[in-house]
Write an enzyme that holds these catalytic residues in place. Structure first.
Site, mmCIF file in Angstrom:
data_model
loop_
_atom_site.group_PDB
_atom_site.id
_atom_site.type_symbol
_atom_site.label_atom_id
_atom_site.label_comp_id
_atom_site.label_asym_id
_atom_site.label_seq_id
_atom_site.Cartn_x
_atom_site.Cartn_y
_atom_site.Cartn_z
ATOM 1 N N ALA A 11 0.814 -1.212 0.000
ATOM 2 C CA ALA A 11 0.000 0.000 0.000
ATOM 3 C C ALA A 11 0.852 1.267 0.000
ATOM 4 C CB ALA A 11 -0.928 0.003 1.223
ATOM 5 N N CYS A 12 2.161 1.118 0.088
ATOM 6 C CA CYS A 12 3.086 2.251 0.178
ATOM 7 C C CYS A 12 3.795 2.463 -1.155
ATOM 8 C CB CYS A 12 4.094 1.985 1.288
ATOM 9 S SG CYS A 12 5.479 3.126 1.318
ATOM 10 N N GLY A 13 3.691 3.659 -1.715
ATOM 11 C CA GLY A 13 4.349 3.965 -2.979
ATOM 12 C C GLY A 13 5.865 3.846 -2.903
#
Length: 142
Positions: A11-13
């Site tokens: 979920a983290c770029g």
């Protein structure tokens, strides 16, 4: 170099960009989805030691339950902070990458290039549109 491990949050770029840079070097890493499979106390202590950071430096501050637990207060000792990280893995800052050349907290994602010996195989542009690897596989320095 063929053994690379990433503690990853899809979920983290930044984590996605780091994983893509590893793959762009021609290696498929071992991916640990640390929110579902958090490290053991021993593993976390080893990571912190390898990073040459204190537990507080590895603590992620912009997520719950950081404020709820009042972790900004200095009275928490390292052992207590580690306890909170193990109980709430979202408090572990990421992505963390482990290679034969070292361990890094890859923020920003291009920090991973410091511990990848292989040249990048192709141009690479981060999700935000910033190109960091040119067509020849060389890092673009700004």
């Amino acid at each position: 170099m063929r053994k690379i491990t990433i503690y990853h949050n899809p979920a983290c770029g930044t984590s996605r960009n780091t994983l893509a840079l590893i793959r762009n070097s021609g290696v498929e890493p071992t991916i640990i989805f640390y929110l579902e499979n958090p490290p053991s106390r021993t593993e976390l202590l080893n990571i912190i030691e390898d990073l040459q950071m204190s537990p507080r430096e590895l603590l992620r501050k912009n997520v719950e339950p950081y404020e709820t637990l009042n972790l900004s207060q200095a009275h928490w000792n390292n052992s207590q902070i580690i306890d909170f990280m193990l109980q709430y893995p979202i408090l572990i800052n990421r992505p963390i990458v482990i290679t034969e050349l070292g361990t890094k907290l890859c923020r920003p994602s291009e920090v991973v290039l410091e511990i990848l010996p292989d040249r990048q195989s192709a141009a690479f542009t981060k999700e935000d549109g910033e190109q960091i690897i040119d067509e020849q596989g060389n890092r673009i320095i700004k």
